[in-house]
Every structure is written in C-alpha cells, then in structure tokens.
Motif scaffolding. Structure first.
Motif, PDB file in Angstrom:
ATOM      1  N   SER A   1       0.826  -1.213   0.000  1.00  0.00           N
ATOM      2  CA  SER A   1       0.000   0.000   0.000  1.00  0.00           C
ATOM      3  C   SER A   1       0.858   1.260   0.000  1.00  0.00           C
ATOM      4  O   SER A   1       0.505   2.262  -0.631  1.00  0.00           O
ATOM      5  CB  SER A   1      -0.946  -0.004   1.209  1.00  0.00           C
TER       6      SER A   1
ATOM      7  N   ASP B   1       0.904   4.222  -2.966  1.00  0.00           N
ATOM      8  CA  ASP B   1       0.837   5.673  -2.720  1.00  0.00           C
ATOM      9  C   ASP B   1       1.957   6.411  -3.444  1.00  0.00           C
ATOM     10  O   ASP B   1       1.729   7.425  -4.108  1.00  0.00           O
ATOM     11  CB  ASP B   1       0.940   5.957  -1.215  1.00  0.00           C
TER      12      ASP B   1
ATOM     13  N   TRP C   1      -8.642  -0.857   3.551  1.00  0.00           N
ATOM     14  CA  TRP C   1      -8.850   0.536   3.964  1.00  0.00           C
ATOM     15  C   TRP C   1      -7.596   1.375   3.736  1.00  0.00           C
ATOM     16  O   TRP C   1      -7.680   2.572   3.470  1.00  0.00           O
ATOM     17  CB  TRP C   1      -9.252   0.600   5.443  1.00  0.00           C
TER      18      TRP C   1
ATOM     19  N   PRO D   1      -4.999   3.053  -1.545  1.00  0.00           N
ATOM     20  CA  PRO D   1      -5.562   4.205  -2.265  1.00  0.00           C
ATOM     21  C   PRO D   1      -6.673   3.760  -3.220  1.00  0.00           C
ATOM     22  O   PRO D   1      -6.581   2.701  -3.842  1.00  0.00           O
ATOM     23  CB  PRO D   1      -4.360   4.759  -3.044  1.00  0.00           C
ATOM     24  N   SER D   2      -7.701   4.582  -3.350  1.00  0.00           N
ATOM     25  CA  SER D   2      -8.845   4.210  -4.189  1.00  0.00           C
ATOM     26  C   SER D   2      -8.490   4.147  -5.661  1.00  0.00           C
ATOM     27  O   SER D   2      -9.194   3.502  -6.451  1.00  0.00           O
ATOM     28  CB  SER D   2      -9.979   5.219  -3.980  1.00  0.00           C
ATOM     29  N   GLN D   3      -7.381   4.795  -6.060  1.00  0.00           N
ATOM     30  CA  GLN D   3      -6.990   4.812  -7.476  1.00  0.00           C
ATOM     31  C   GLN D   3      -6.358   3.498  -7.930  1.00  0.00           C
ATOM     32  O   GLN D   3      -6.095   3.319  -9.122  1.00  0.00           O
ATOM     33  CB  GLN D   3      -5.998   5.945  -7.752  1.00  0.00           C
TER      34      GLN D   3
ATOM     35  N   ARG E   1      -8.014  -3.064  -8.959  1.00  0.00           N
ATOM     36  CA  ARG E   1      -7.937  -4.424  -8.432  1.00  0.00           C
ATOM     37  C   ARG E   1      -7.987  -5.423  -9.577  1.00  0.00           C
ATOM     38  O   ARG E   1      -8.938  -5.447 -10.359  1.00  0.00           O
ATOM     39  CB  ARG E   1      -9.093  -4.683  -7.468  1.00  0.00           C
TER      40      ARG E   1
END
Length: 391
Positions: A152, A156, A178, A181-183, A186
């Motif tokens: 993660s 970033d 959580w 990052p949402s960008q 998946r």
C-alpha cells in the motif's frame, strides 16, 4: 522478574522498552521467558521449557520453527509494517535504477581514468550519453502483487509519481483494503496483472502457496520488456526461469534483494545484498514493536501480531485477583472443562475471552482471587490443554 534472551544486534531503542525493574535482558541468560531476535536461525536448537514467547524484529519468521513452537504453546510474534517504509524506498530506488541508464552510465564515467582534460571528457560524455537513455516512470503501469503494509505504501508513492497502479492480493484483509488508495485497480488474478504491467513488484510471504509464484509459465504472460522487482522473499521467484526469460528477450530486467550465482554479472539484473530493511529507522521500529508485544504478552497475556496464535486482548481491571491464560488444541469442550475445574475449586471468574486460530485456541480468564498451585496443576492436566500461566 522476566528474563529476555537476545539474539543478533537488537536496537537499543527496542531493548529500552523492557523496564529494568521488571526485566533482565542479555544474550547469555539461563531459563529465559522469551527470545527477541532478528535473523538467527532457531531450527534444530533445544528450546528451554521456560520460554513462553519468541519475537522476531522483522516481518518474516522463516528462521523460527513455528509449527514446533505452536505445539508447545510458545507464541511467535513478528513486526509487520515496521520496516515497510525502508522496503518501499528501496523498491522505488530499484524502479528508478531500472528505468534509466544510471548504473551503466556511472560505470562508464568511472572507466575514463585515462582522461586528464575536463573539456575533452565533457565532449566525449555528450557524445556517448545517448547510450544510457531510459524511460520515465510517469504514465507507466506498476503491478503490485501483495497489498499489505509495504504494497500500500508503494502504491501511494507510485501514484504520486504519476504511474498507473494495479494490484492483486487474494488474501487482502479489510484493514489492508482501507489502507489502499482508491486509485489502485484491483486485478482478479495474477495473470491479468502481469499482462498489463510495465513494472511488477512482489510483496507476498514465503509460504508453500507462493513458492516459485513467478516461474516459466507466469513469465510468459508478462508484458514484453517488463521489469520484475523482488524485495519480498527469494523463494517466490524461480531465478532460473527469470534468466531464461531475460535471455529470450522477453523479460526486460530483474531487480532483487536476493543475489544468486546464476544472476551475477548480467547487465539486465540488479541484485542487492538483502538490504531491504537495513536502515537504522527500520531496525529501531522492528525492535520497538517486537519488544512492546513481548511486554504486553508476558505482563498481560495479550497477543498482537502473532503468526501462530489468534489476536487476543482484554483490559485489566483494578481489583482483579489474577489473570489465567491457557492455550489448547482447538477441539470442543476444553474451555468448559477448564471452567468446571475453576468452579470445583471455588474460583470465581470475573471476565474472559476465547479465540482460536487453526488448530490452536487461546484463552484469557480474570478471576477474583489468585488460584492455588493445586488449581493450576488441575488445569494443566485437562485433556488438550497445552500451556497454562498465571499473571
């Protein structure tokens, strides 16, 4: 007084977490309550019966016979995420080295020892610099296999560099999700990630399921010219298959923290001497986390970041007579039998928690008064109970 035996050079900041009025800490100590170590291999070493826990100041526990210790009721801790930033920075370094002709360019400059005229050298380098041209990371796709603490952080950083980031992790926890990052896109499987990525970085543990995760078959799926980075574990990558892919002109570069003879003296392999977590800050963070976990376990029976026992914690309330902890084989009826023994000896239970993980269960029971030796002996004789402590 608790006794802690140290192996390797543990950061002083970590060792200072053991209060001197309660702990004796040394590398040569008899009947220790716990070990704290880094890379020392415990396989094949006799384990004193006094040892209740082992804390590894680092993420991997390949140097600890975890299965054997579990059967003896010894809790094995690691320090996940404590060295994550150090590894992240080295992965970024690897990507930058792999994208530009930095190392060959510097080697060329250092070969010009016969030149004495600065202007002449400048003209030569201006002429030759095109041989060391490379590519920018911005706009390229980074595939991250394993989206835990390290993955993660790398996601970033890569996004900040303008890269597209995709990830694959079949064991992604809610906590890790959580952090992500949402960008980050998946991927449903490893093959999809490999086919899309210009750079592939591996961050999964070395377990039977990940042995040679990257092999001849998976390398064929990789994008032609891709750069593979392995700063996780040596066993995850089949080095012979990597060399074959490099020789065939399919894989572009292999950058890793695990040198092997077959990888040496190649222009398309950058092998580092296992320095992923070798920073002063990472060693301090790992040692502090490992020490804190031992203290909480030895003094309160709480378990956090264990690789073989469930995560269990219960606050200690003032006025409680004592705390009993016990581990047992994860079969039905054991807790009930233990509670019956306490009831037969008129020991009143105030609070309790019970958790299991795989074949082992762990229990914390607070009681009104400290149990007698007779009670503890009776608990230890309950079928399937592995180890009992009174704190």
């Amino acid at each position: 007084m608790f006794k802690i035996k140290t192996y390797n050079a543990i950061s002083v900041k970590g060792l200072n977490r053991f209060p001197r009025e309660k702990y004796e800490v040394a590398s040569d100590i008899g009947q220790p309550d716990a070990y704290i170590l880094r890379s020392h291999k415990l396989h094949g070493e006799a384990l004193p019966e006094s040892v209740k826990a082992v804390a590894r100041a680092g993420a991997g526990t390949n140097n600890v016979p975890v299965e054997e210790y579990t059967k003896k009721g010894v809790v094995v801790f690691n320090s996940p995420g404590a060295n994550a930033n150090a590894v992240k920075e080295l992965v970024l370094t690897g990507m930058l080295l792999g994208s530009r002709g930095i190392l060959p360019g510097m080697a060329y400059v250092n070969s010009l020892t016969h030149m004495t005229d600065a202007d002449e050298m400048s003209k030569l380098l201006e002429k030759e610099k095109s041989n060391f041209a490379g590519f920018e990371l911005q706009g390229k796709t980074l595939g991250i296999v394993g989206l835990g603490a390290i993955g993660s952080l790398i996601a970033d950083a890569a996004l900040a560099l303008g890269m597209n980031v995709v990830g694959f992790d079949p064991a992604l926890s809610v906590e890790a999700a959580w952090r992500l990052p949402s960008q980050v896109g998946r991927m449903e499987n490893l093959q999809s990630l490999l086919a899309r990525s210009d750079y592939i970085t591996l961050h999964v543990p070395a377990i039977p399921a990940t042995k040679h995760l990257i092999n001849a078959d998976t390398l064929k799926v990789c994008k032609k010219g891709a750069t593979l980075l392995n700063f996780a574990r040596e066993a995850i990558v089949d080095a012979h298959a990597v060399v074959e892919s490099l020789d065939a002109g399919h894989l572009g570069k292999y950058i890793c923290d695990f040198p092997e003879p077959i990888l040496l003296n190649r222009h398309d392999v950058y092998a580092m001497p296992h320095i992923g977590a070798s920073t002063e800050e990472a060693e301090e963070n790992c040692a502090i986390m490992a020490a804190d976990q031992l203290v909480d376990y030895l003094e309160n029976g709480n378990i956090k970041n264990s690789v073989n026992f469930p995560a269990v914690a219960m606050d200690r309330n003032a006025g409680i007579g004592a705390r009993i902890t016990f581990s047992n084989e994860n079969v039905s009826g054991v807790l009930g039998h233990v509670l019956s023994v306490l009831a037969d000896h008129k020991v009143n239970v105030v609070d309790m928690v019970n958790k299991s993980r795989g074949d082992v269960a762990y229990n914390i029971i607070d009681v009104e008064v400290a149990p007698s030796t007779q009670v503890i002996d009776a608990l230890a004789k309950v079928e399937h109970v592995i180890a009992v402590r009174v704190i």
